[in-house]
Write a protein that holds these residues in place. Sequence first.
Motif, short mmCIF file in Angstrom:
data_model
loop_
_atom_site.label_atom_id
_atom_site.label_comp_id
_atom_site.label_asym_id
_atom_site.label_seq_id
_atom_site.Cartn_x
_atom_site.Cartn_y
_atom_site.Cartn_z
N VAL A 11 85.03 -31.35 -9.63
CA VAL A 11 85.57 -31.76 -10.92
C VAL A 11 86.32 -33.08 -10.78
O VAL A 11 87.23 -33.19 -9.96
CB VAL A 11 86.51 -30.69 -11.50
CG1 VAL A 11 86.98 -31.10 -12.89
CG2 VAL A 11 85.83 -29.34 -11.52
N HIS A 12 85.94 -34.04 -11.58
CA HIS A 12 86.66 -35.32 -11.65
C HIS A 12 87.37 -35.37 -12.99
O HIS A 12 86.72 -35.32 -14.04
CB HIS A 12 85.69 -36.50 -11.57
CG HIS A 12 84.87 -36.56 -10.31
ND1 HIS A 12 84.02 -37.60 -10.03
CD2 HIS A 12 84.79 -35.71 -9.26
CE1 HIS A 12 83.44 -37.39 -8.86
NE2 HIS A 12 83.89 -36.25 -8.37
N GLY A 13 88.68 -35.48 -12.99
CA GLY A 13 89.40 -35.55 -14.26
C GLY A 13 89.24 -34.25 -15.04
O GLY A 13 89.42 -33.15 -14.48
N PHE A 14 88.88 -34.37 -16.30
CA PHE A 14 88.76 -33.19 -17.16
C PHE A 14 87.48 -32.42 -16.87
O PHE A 14 86.51 -32.97 -16.33
CB PHE A 14 88.78 -33.61 -18.63
CG PHE A 14 90.06 -34.31 -19.03
CD1 PHE A 14 91.23 -33.58 -19.19
CD2 PHE A 14 90.09 -35.68 -19.23
CE1 PHE A 14 92.41 -34.22 -19.55
CE2 PHE A 14 91.27 -36.32 -19.58
CZ PHE A 14 92.43 -35.59 -19.75
N CYS A 15 87.47 -31.16 -17.26
CA CYS A 15 86.26 -30.33 -17.18
C CYS A 15 85.41 -30.69 -18.39
O CYS A 15 85.62 -30.15 -19.49
CB CYS A 15 86.63 -28.85 -17.21
SG CYS A 15 87.88 -28.38 -15.99
N ASP A 16 84.46 -31.60 -18.20
CA ASP A 16 83.77 -32.08 -19.39
C ASP A 16 82.28 -32.35 -19.17
O ASP A 16 81.70 -33.23 -19.80
CB ASP A 16 84.48 -33.31 -19.98
CG ASP A 16 84.69 -34.42 -18.95
OD1 ASP A 16 84.18 -34.29 -17.81
OD2 ASP A 16 85.37 -35.41 -19.28
N ASP A 17 81.67 -31.59 -18.25
CA ASP A 17 80.20 -31.53 -18.25
C ASP A 17 79.80 -30.13 -17.79
O ASP A 17 80.67 -29.32 -17.41
CB ASP A 17 79.56 -32.65 -17.43
CG ASP A 17 79.83 -32.54 -15.94
OD1 ASP A 17 79.91 -31.42 -15.40
OD2 ASP A 17 79.96 -33.60 -15.28
N VAL A 53 78.28 -28.78 -15.17
CA VAL A 53 78.61 -28.37 -13.80
C VAL A 53 80.12 -28.17 -13.66
O VAL A 53 80.59 -27.17 -13.10
CB VAL A 53 78.10 -29.43 -12.79
CG1 VAL A 53 78.54 -29.08 -11.38
CG2 VAL A 53 76.58 -29.53 -12.88
N GLU A 54 80.87 -29.10 -14.18
CA GLU A 54 82.33 -28.99 -14.10
C GLU A 54 82.83 -27.77 -14.87
O GLU A 54 83.70 -27.04 -14.38
CB GLU A 54 82.99 -30.26 -14.67
CG GLU A 54 82.79 -31.49 -13.80
CD GLU A 54 83.56 -32.70 -14.29
OE1 GLU A 54 83.78 -33.62 -13.49
OE2 GLU A 54 83.95 -32.72 -15.49
N ASP A 55 82.30 -27.55 -16.07
CA ASP A 55 82.76 -26.42 -16.88
C ASP A 55 82.59 -25.10 -16.14
O ASP A 55 83.47 -24.24 -16.17
CB ASP A 55 81.99 -26.38 -18.21
CG ASP A 55 82.47 -27.45 -19.18
OD1 ASP A 55 83.56 -27.99 -18.95
OD2 ASP A 55 81.74 -27.75 -20.14
N ASN A 57 86.32 -43.32 -10.63
CA ASN A 57 86.60 -42.84 -11.99
C ASN A 57 87.71 -41.80 -11.88
O ASN A 57 87.96 -41.24 -10.81
CB ASN A 57 85.34 -42.20 -12.58
CG ASN A 57 84.78 -41.12 -11.66
OD1 ASN A 57 84.09 -41.46 -10.69
ND2 ASN A 57 85.10 -39.88 -11.89
N ASP A 58 88.35 -41.54 -13.00
CA ASP A 58 89.22 -40.38 -13.13
C ASP A 58 90.38 -40.31 -12.14
O ASP A 58 90.52 -39.34 -11.40
CB ASP A 58 88.39 -39.08 -13.06
CG ASP A 58 87.54 -38.90 -14.30
OD1 ASP A 58 88.11 -38.85 -15.40
OD2 ASP A 58 86.29 -38.82 -14.16
N ASP A 59 91.23 -41.33 -12.12
CA ASP A 59 92.56 -41.10 -11.58
C ASP A 59 93.22 -40.06 -12.48
O ASP A 59 92.88 -39.95 -13.66
CB ASP A 59 93.41 -42.39 -11.65
CG ASP A 59 93.16 -43.32 -10.47
OD1 ASP A 59 92.36 -42.98 -9.59
OD2 ASP A 59 93.79 -44.40 -10.46
#
Length: 435
Positions: free
Chosen positions: A250-256, A258-260, A232-234
């Motif tokens: 973080v994969h791609g955008f900061c959008d969960d 844990v990522e945030d 996922n997330d190129d």
Amino acid sequence: MRRNTILALVACATSAVWAADTLSFAGDRTIERDLVTGLQVPWGMEEDSAGQIWFTERPGRVSRLDPVTGVRRVLLNLPDVYSTGETGLLDLALHPAFPKVPQIFTVYTYQSGGAIRERLVRLDWEAARDTLLPADTLLDGVRGVSTHVGSRLLFLPDTTLLMSSGDFQNQPIAQDPRAVEGKILRMTTAGAPPADNPVPGFLAWTTGHRNVQGLAMGPAGRVFYSEHGPNNDDEFGVVRKGRNYGWPTVHGFCDDVVEDKFCLDSNVVEPLSAYTPTLAVAGIEWYGADAFPSLKGRVLMVSLKAGQLRALRVHADKDSLLSDSILVNNRWGRLRDVLVLANGYIVVAVSNRDGRGTAGAVDDRLILLSPAGSSKVSRRVQATAAGRVLNVRNLGGRLVRAGSDLSGLPASLYLLEFESGTMVPAIQHGGLRKY
Ligand SMILES: [Ca+2]
Ligand SMILES: [Ca+2]
């Protein structure tokens, strides 16, 4: 669709069948033509100031191609390249002052005690003998496996060099600021960390990368990157000094959740675009030329798995994406790199022999895209009747050699005589030539 198989111009090492075709993207009618065929995983390409294309092939070859004549010369076969999976001889970069400073930089993997390691070396071009000689090692011992070995190169305006490095499937390494893997590195042409690197004495320019496969310079020194995600997330985005790009948290955008948290704590730069399912994004290049007006001011990006050529328009001042268009969709198979020539024509490197593609008879190859109706070369070539090359003649028309082989002849401009009687100029290189 019109298809003309036109003629064969013959090079020292490879015969190039020039097939021309037309397609249309973004409102511009386009001619496509094979520049050189029969390659083995062309990886990196650069144009020099004389309009010659220097390129690598993954098994270890460095070549120079004249895009006008199709003459290709193999300049070096690096003997210690180890090529397996995604590894081998990878990107190359010409010194910004080339050929005044006759230096070429390239990255390759080799075997060391059963392990894969990667090095960045300098090759010196010796004009008198038209040969490349290994001259220096800037960086050695970068850890590798058969995948995730980065290697994209880009010179910055201050003549420091960026090189991407992969995480070699050791994900936490991307967050270790002292490790050279999983980074975009910045160094002098001697391989030293410049004094203004984020952490003095270290090469890391950015951290938190999985496997950056594209680097390109835009206006005002703005640098873009493309990067392979997992399933996922190129990513496509902007390179910012000293910043963290999030991998592996973080994969791609900061959008969960844990990522945030990680993004806040670690000053993470989000990409401008992320692709799921992945495209296997690869080479990128800024298009600032006039030959294709609809592409001006966009970043071109090719991809392997999806076989796409895309054009991305980025806001001039803000880090935001205004548009993202697919120009070519799986027309030629896997695409590894893209090059914009000084005249605005576009070259793409087809990579169907990399172990993950389906190779056609002429693969791998470099394809030239030029605007329909504006190419002197295309017109000249199209006006030439198809057929076999019978003889090589000098400019006075005297027979130099039967057949089509220019190798071993003194550096000069020759005429290839086709069986139709048509003469087409071809160059035997003893050095670079201006048009
Ligand atoms: Ca990222
Ligand atoms: Ca995400």
